[in-house]
Design an enzyme around this catalytic site. Structure first.
Site, mmCIF file in Angstrom:
data_model
loop_
_atom_site.group_PDB
_atom_site.id
_atom_site.type_symbol
_atom_site.label_atom_id
_atom_site.label_comp_id
_atom_site.label_asym_id
_atom_site.label_seq_id
_atom_site.Cartn_x
_atom_site.Cartn_y
_atom_site.Cartn_z
ATOM 1 N N CYS A 1 33.173 34.839 32.177
ATOM 2 C CA CYS A 1 34.036 35.690 31.359
ATOM 3 C C CYS A 1 33.345 36.153 30.095
ATOM 4 O O CYS A 1 33.625 37.223 29.596
ATOM 5 C CB CYS A 1 35.295 34.935 30.959
ATOM 6 N N ASN B 1 32.703 24.239 31.972
ATOM 7 C CA ASN B 1 32.152 25.228 32.904
ATOM 8 C C ASN B 1 30.721 25.622 32.593
ATOM 9 O O ASN B 1 29.966 25.990 33.483
ATOM 10 C CB ASN B 1 33.045 26.474 32.952
ATOM 11 N N SER C 1 41.500 25.641 40.704
ATOM 12 C CA SER C 1 41.370 27.004 41.215
ATOM 13 C C SER C 1 40.538 26.979 42.489
ATOM 14 O O SER C 1 39.405 26.479 42.487
ATOM 15 C CB SER C 1 40.680 27.855 40.142
ATOM 16 N N GLY C 2 41.089 27.548 43.585
ATOM 17 C CA GLY C 2 40.435 27.436 44.894
ATOM 18 C C GLY C 2 39.041 28.017 44.972
ATOM 19 O O GLY C 2 38.174 27.469 45.660
ATOM 20 N N GLN D 1 36.733 23.035 36.796
ATOM 21 C CA GLN D 1 35.309 22.799 37.091
ATOM 22 C C GLN D 1 35.037 21.376 37.572
ATOM 23 O O GLN D 1 33.913 21.062 37.952
ATOM 24 C CB GLN D 1 34.451 23.095 35.858
HETATM 25 N N1 PLP Z 1 39.038 26.815 33.496
HETATM 26 C C1 PLP Z 1 37.727 26.706 33.658
HETATM 27 C C2 PLP Z 1 37.036 25.492 33.116
HETATM 28 C C3 PLP Z 1 37.011 27.683 34.342
HETATM 29 O O1 PLP Z 1 35.696 27.553 34.502
HETATM 30 C C4 PLP Z 1 37.697 28.816 34.828
HETATM 31 C C5 PLP Z 1 36.964 29.905 35.509
HETATM 32 O O2 PLP Z 1 35.774 30.032 35.402
HETATM 33 C C6 PLP Z 1 39.080 28.889 34.639
HETATM 34 C C7 PLP Z 1 39.724 27.874 33.966
HETATM 35 C C8 PLP Z 1 39.883 30.053 35.127
HETATM 36 O O3 PLP Z 1 40.008 30.016 36.533
HETATM 37 P P1 PLP Z 1 40.421 31.322 37.330
HETATM 38 O O4 PLP Z 1 39.251 32.234 37.292
HETATM 39 O O5 PLP Z 1 40.744 30.857 38.708
HETATM 40 O O6 PLP Z 1 41.595 31.891 36.640
#
Ligand code: PLP
Length: 396
Positions: free
Chosen positions: A326, A150, A200-201, A180
């Site tokens: 995050c 990400n 993830s949508g 990603q």
């Molecule tokens: N995995 C990766 C590589 C991500 O970049 C993200 C969110 O940025 C997630 C998982 C988590 O996704 P969600 O925010 O839909 O829970």
């Protein structure tokens, strides 16, 4: 004015996705599990979305698709499910650069007695495959690797990793966090050794609050959310019909737009990246040039603070990010860049730019015009004037 260059944090909902969802938020509100005629349209809409996800995944059957609420839920369902189905195996392999939704879960599992190996990466962000190979043993229940990072966009060779895992221990399950990668590269999961894969949508122009998990047909895991019979007992809770419909359309649009992603978005990303590296004397690229998704660029600006850059860009309407959505907001430097051994001089001044199909040439030109001015302003405030002067001279 908003110039949105933070598409790895979330994306704008495509108007075609929204239009497909609206009837299911207004007149078609039936519970898809009900017995009357009114619910038929809702249950058919879910079936259609499931078929769209099957095509998006390149899965064998729509029975391999489970709708979830987000990427984090997909990952939790996969990881906890695999471990619950293999209670006597206590070894997990993952990487040092996973998303917090996975890393924090592994830290919790370590406290519960699991042995977790965190595989390192090279300076360009690529995975140390040899180290991964060595760690697989008879006790390994799960290997869990992201497809695209990400923060840097760097791609891991998950097809090759799948083959390595199955040749060393055919019983080990393989989960891929493809949050990603989705919409940025094509999937053909039926021809791989990937057992479970999460998306993830909201990362590919569907709304927040909807995701999906691919579970290969021969992999049996218990549900994370127990209750009703929805999703063939794999995920209880009345289906979020409008969002599932939106995810299906977003998946179809993303599949159709892959060519645009790898040509036009990549061209704009490269224009931004080479423009910055040429115009800003204290900039450096924080990843492999070629082995990454087409929309992401992570650039370090030496001897200055990333947060200051983001605040100045924000005043100009430009949205970018430092670290992941995050971790930004915390002053800890990125765990991904640290794992890559990015020097401390640019660890705190690294910015991720991530584009989408809605990014325009004008936005890139504007950013290229404004960013060098922002950096010059901040450079003047840096306590490292001697080092910066030295760097400036060495670049001319
Ligand atoms: N995995 C990766 C590589 C991500 O970049 C993200 C969110 O940025 C997630 C998982 C988590 O996704 P969600 O925010 O839909 O829970």
């Amino acid at each position: 004015m908003v110039i949105y260059l933070d598409n790895n944090a979330t994306t704008k909902v495509d108007k075609r996705v929204l239009d497909a969802m609206l009837p299911y938020l207004e007149e078609e509100y039936a519970n898809p599990s009900s017995m009357y005629q009114f619910s038929v349209k809702s249950s058919k809409a879910i079936a259609q979305a499931r078929a769209q996800l099957r095509d998006f995944f390149g899965a064998k059957s729509e029975r391999e698709v489970i709708f979830t609420s987000c990427g984090s839920e997909s990952a939790n369902t996969a990881i906890k499910g695999v471990l619950a189905a293999n209670k006597n195996k206590k070894h997990i392999i993952t990487t040092k650069v996973e998303h917090p939704c996975v890393l924090n879960l592994y830290q919790t599992l370590e406290k519960q007695g699991y042995r977790v190996d965190y595989i390192g990466v090279h300076a360009d962000g690529s995975l140390d495959i040899e180290e991964l190979k060595e760690k697989i043993d008879d006790e390994t229940a799960l290997v869990s690797v992201m497809w695209a990072n990400n923060e840097t966009g760097v791609l891991f060779p998950v097809e090759e990793i799948g083959e390595i895992i199955k040749s060393k221990n055919p019983e080990t399950k393989f989960f891929v966090d493809a949050v990603q990668a989705s919409g940025k590269i094509g999937f053909n999961l039926k021809d791989t050794n990937i057992d479970l894969l999460g998306v993830s949508g909201h990362k590919f122009h569907a709304p927040k609050g909807i995701g999906a998990l691919y579970v290969k047909s021969n992999v049996i895991i218990p549900p994370l959310i127990v209750g009703g019979h929805q999703e063939r007992g794999m995920r209880a809770g009345t289906e979020n019909v409008p969002y599932i419909v939106g995810l299906g359309v977003a998946a179809e649009l993303a599949k159709d737009a892959l060519n645009y992603e790898t040509t036009e978005i990549k061209r704009l990303r490269n224009k931004l990246e080479t423009g910055i590296l040429k115009r800003v004397f204290n900039s450096r690229l924080n990843s492999s040039i070629s082995n990454r998704v087409p929309n992401t660029s992570n650039i370090g600006f030496e001897y200055i603070e990333g947060e200051l850059i983001l605040l100045h860009l924000s005043d100009l309407g430009i949205c970018a990010s430092s670290g992941s959505a995050c971790t930004s907001g915390s002053l800890e430097p990125s765990h991904v860049l640290r794992a890559m051994g990015v020097p401390f001089t640019s660890l705190h001044g690294s910015i991720r730019f991530s584009l989408s199909r809605f990014t325009t040439e004008e936005e890139i030109d504007y950013t290229l015009e404004k960013l060098p001015q922002v950096i010059e302003k901040i450079v003047k405030l840096s306590p490292y004037q001697d080092e910066l002067e030295h760097l400036r001279k060495s670049k001319v």
